[in-house]
Write a protein that holds these residues in place. Structure first.
Motif, PDB file in Angstrom:
ATOM      1  N   GLN A 164      17.530   6.868  -2.988  1.00  0.00           N
ATOM      2  CA  GLN A 164      15.878   6.837  -2.771  1.00  0.00           C
ATOM      3  C   GLN A 164      15.428   5.634  -1.949  1.00  0.00           C
ATOM      4  O   GLN A 164      14.593   5.780  -1.047  1.00  0.00           O
ATOM      5  CB  GLN A 164      15.390   6.573  -4.187  1.00  0.00           C
ATOM      6  N   ILE A 165      16.075   4.549  -2.060  1.00  0.00           N
ATOM      7  CA  ILE A 165      15.782   3.314  -1.362  1.00  0.00           C
ATOM      8  C   ILE A 165      15.902   3.871   0.234  1.00  0.00           C
ATOM      9  O   ILE A 165      15.019   3.752   0.969  1.00  0.00           O
ATOM     10  CB  ILE A 165      16.704   2.221  -1.565  1.00  0.00           C
ATOM     11  N   SER A 166      17.174   4.497   0.478  1.00  0.00           N
ATOM     12  CA  SER A 166      17.456   4.799   1.668  1.00  0.00           C
ATOM     13  C   SER A 166      16.661   5.722   2.412  1.00  0.00           C
ATOM     14  O   SER A 166      16.002   5.495   3.529  1.00  0.00           O
ATOM     15  CB  SER A 166      19.073   5.280   1.834  1.00  0.00           C
ATOM     16  N   THR A 167      16.280   6.716   1.872  1.00  0.00           N
ATOM     17  CA  THR A 167      15.282   7.664   2.017  1.00  0.00           C
ATOM     18  C   THR A 167      13.856   7.146   2.211  1.00  0.00           C
ATOM     19  O   THR A 167      13.210   7.529   3.345  1.00  0.00           O
ATOM     20  CB  THR A 167      15.020   8.813   0.975  1.00  0.00           C
ATOM     21  N   LEU A 168      13.458   6.237   1.554  1.00  0.00           N
ATOM     22  CA  LEU A 168      11.979   5.795   1.827  1.00  0.00           C
ATOM     23  C   LEU A 168      12.323   4.721   2.818  1.00  0.00           C
ATOM     24  O   LEU A 168      11.173   4.630   3.824  1.00  0.00           O
ATOM     25  CB  LEU A 168      12.037   4.648   0.574  1.00  0.00           C
ATOM     26  N   GLU A 169      13.338   3.897   3.349  1.00  0.00           N
ATOM     27  CA  GLU A 169      13.336   3.130   4.494  1.00  0.00           C
ATOM     28  C   GLU A 169      13.284   3.834   5.539  1.00  0.00           C
ATOM     29  O   GLU A 169      12.743   3.599   6.755  1.00  0.00           O
ATOM     30  CB  GLU A 169      14.582   2.187   4.391  1.00  0.00           C
ATOM     31  N   ARG A 170      14.127   5.082   5.712  1.00  0.00           N
ATOM     32  CA  ARG A 170      14.317   5.738   6.731  1.00  0.00           C
ATOM     33  C   ARG A 170      12.871   6.560   7.170  1.00  0.00           C
ATOM     34  O   ARG A 170      12.485   6.688   8.479  1.00  0.00           O
ATOM     35  CB  ARG A 170      15.338   6.951   6.729  1.00  0.00           C
ATOM     36  N   THR A 171      12.215   6.990   6.194  1.00  0.00           N
ATOM     37  CA  THR A 171      10.951   7.650   6.453  1.00  0.00           C
ATOM     38  C   THR A 171       9.881   6.834   6.876  1.00  0.00           C
ATOM     39  O   THR A 171       9.149   7.040   7.895  1.00  0.00           O
ATOM     40  CB  THR A 171      10.358   8.164   4.968  1.00  0.00           C
TER      41      THR A 171
ATOM     42  N   ALA B 298       7.631  -5.073   8.147  1.00  0.00           N
ATOM     43  CA  ALA B 298       6.717  -4.580   6.928  1.00  0.00           C
ATOM     44  C   ALA B 298       7.033  -3.853   5.687  1.00  0.00           C
ATOM     45  O   ALA B 298       6.745  -3.837   4.669  1.00  0.00           O
ATOM     46  CB  ALA B 298       5.388  -4.242   7.528  1.00  0.00           C
ATOM     47  N   ILE B 299       8.054  -3.255   6.172  1.00  0.00           N
ATOM     48  CA  ILE B 299       8.615  -1.986   5.235  1.00  0.00           C
ATOM     49  C   ILE B 299       9.267  -2.908   4.028  1.00  0.00           C
ATOM     50  O   ILE B 299       9.297  -2.363   2.877  1.00  0.00           O
ATOM     51  CB  ILE B 299       9.897  -1.156   5.884  1.00  0.00           C
ATOM     52  N   GLU B 300       9.945  -4.068   4.406  1.00  0.00           N
ATOM     53  CA  GLU B 300      10.476  -4.843   3.416  1.00  0.00           C
ATOM     54  C   GLU B 300       9.562  -5.349   2.248  1.00  0.00           C
ATOM     55  O   GLU B 300      10.068  -5.683   1.225  1.00  0.00           O
ATOM     56  CB  GLU B 300      11.379  -5.956   3.975  1.00  0.00           C
ATOM     57  N   SER B 301       8.268  -5.556   2.784  1.00  0.00           N
ATOM     58  CA  SER B 301       7.396  -5.929   1.800  1.00  0.00           C
ATOM     59  C   SER B 301       6.548  -4.831   0.994  1.00  0.00           C
ATOM     60  O   SER B 301       5.874  -5.038  -0.105  1.00  0.00           O
ATOM     61  CB  SER B 301       6.285  -6.655   2.202  1.00  0.00           C
ATOM     62  N   ASP B 302       7.371  -3.584   1.283  1.00  0.00           N
ATOM     63  CA  ASP B 302       6.648  -2.341   0.310  1.00  0.00           C
ATOM     64  C   ASP B 302       7.042  -2.585  -1.208  1.00  0.00           C
ATOM     65  O   ASP B 302       8.341  -2.661  -1.398  1.00  0.00           O
ATOM     66  CB  ASP B 302       7.355  -1.126   0.762  1.00  0.00           C
ATOM     67  N   GLN B 303       6.161  -2.573  -2.125  1.00  0.00           N
ATOM     68  CA  GLN B 303       6.354  -2.864  -3.393  1.00  0.00           C
ATOM     69  C   GLN B 303       7.397  -2.025  -4.083  1.00  0.00           C
ATOM     70  O   GLN B 303       8.049  -2.351  -4.652  1.00  0.00           O
ATOM     71  CB  GLN B 303       5.165  -3.046  -4.350  1.00  0.00           C
ATOM     72  N   LEU B 304       7.312  -0.751  -3.906  1.00  0.00           N
ATOM     73  CA  LEU B 304       8.035   0.174  -4.433  1.00  0.00           C
ATOM     74  C   LEU B 304       9.647  -0.127  -4.103  1.00  0.00           C
ATOM     75  O   LEU B 304      10.510  -0.066  -4.906  1.00  0.00           O
ATOM     76  CB  LEU B 304       7.736   1.606  -4.279  1.00  0.00           C
ATOM     77  N   ILE B 305       9.879  -0.117  -2.637  1.00  0.00           N
ATOM     78  CA  ILE B 305      11.330  -0.578  -2.109  1.00  0.00           C
ATOM     79  C   ILE B 305      11.797  -1.617  -2.744  1.00  0.00           C
ATOM     80  O   ILE B 305      12.783  -2.031  -3.134  1.00  0.00           O
ATOM     81  CB  ILE B 305      11.152  -0.533  -0.584  1.00  0.00           C
ATOM     82  N   ALA B 306      10.803  -2.601  -2.777  1.00  0.00           N
ATOM     83  CA  ALA B 306      11.368  -4.179  -3.082  1.00  0.00           C
ATOM     84  C   ALA B 306      11.680  -4.075  -4.660  1.00  0.00           C
ATOM     85  O   ALA B 306      12.636  -4.737  -5.191  1.00  0.00           O
ATOM     86  CB  ALA B 306      10.174  -5.022  -3.152  1.00  0.00           C
ATOM     87  N   ASP B 307      10.805  -3.297  -5.560  1.00  0.00           N
ATOM     88  CA  ASP B 307      11.238  -3.149  -7.168  1.00  0.00           C
ATOM     89  C   ASP B 307      12.594  -2.400  -7.242  1.00  0.00           C
ATOM     90  O   ASP B 307      13.472  -2.468  -7.933  1.00  0.00           O
ATOM     91  CB  ASP B 307       9.967  -2.365  -7.647  1.00  0.00           C
TER      92      ASP B 307
END
Length: 211
Positions: free
Chosen positions: A71-78, A127-136
């Protein structure tokens, strides 16, 4: 035949000197199924060394956290693809220098635009790194990875204790029953040697080979 050879070598180890093997007295030796001992001791050692709280169920959650990593990989790629489309919607590329006469001004302008695109893309990606969902999600995965590593260390420690216990139990049994040598049934490794002496005969064997 191979086991007999190993036993002969073990006898030499016990004697610690160059002797005529045909004159050796019979020795009392035995074999042991090490794998069966491992199976019996595995539960014993586990009971003596239980998992610390929170480690026992780590393996059961491996699928859950595998999906979380995906899920993390998909979110970061998108998000990365969105950055690329937002910052550089037309796919602007710099024109190679000297591709045509009189194009220097156009090249400089295009090259500057590409630099702006590159810088904008990098900022967007950061800025992707600060995305709350990905960070959690990453925080949860990191916590799981630490628990998994602790469980692996605990399992490794158990295995080492099993191997040490096998040698201790075999040695105690051999001494109590006057066995001078105990050999593993499956691998012909010497598990117990009453003399605790080892002789390396590699040099002598090599001399026989090269003659």
């Amino acid at each position: 035949m191979f086991k007999q050879f190993i036993l002969c070598c073990a006898v030499v180890s016990v004697s610690g000197c160059d002797i005529n093997l045909s004159s050796l007295r019979p020795i009392k030796w035995a074999t042991v199924d090490v794998n069966e001992l491992r199976g019996a001791l595995k539960d014993v050692i586990a009971a003596e060394n239980p998992y610390p709280e929170g480690l026992e169920a780590v393996s059961e959650r491996s699928v859950e956290f595998g999906r979380m990593r995906q899920q993390i990989s998909t979110l970061e790629r998108t998000a990365s693809n969105n950055c690329r489309a937002k910052i550089n919607p037309r796919g602007v590329q710099p024109m190679p220098p000297n591709i045509m006469n009189g194009a220097e001004a156009f090249y400089k302008e295009n090259y500057q635009r590409q630099n702006e695109v590159d810088n904008g893309y990098q900022e967007c990606v950061r800025a992707i790194e600060s995305d709350q969902l990905i960070a959690d999600l990453k925080k949860k995965v990191d916590a799981y990875n630490k628990l998994y590593e602790l469980k692996q260390n605990h399992d490794r420690d158990r295995m080492e204790k099993v191997e040490r216990r096998i040698k201790d139990v075999v040695a105690d049994y051999a001494k109590a029953n006057n066995y001078e040598l105990v050999v593993s049934e499956s691998s012909t490794n010497v598990i117990f040697n009453s003399s605790e002496m080892v002789v390396d005969v590699t040099g002598g064997v090599l001399e026989k080979i090269v003659r």
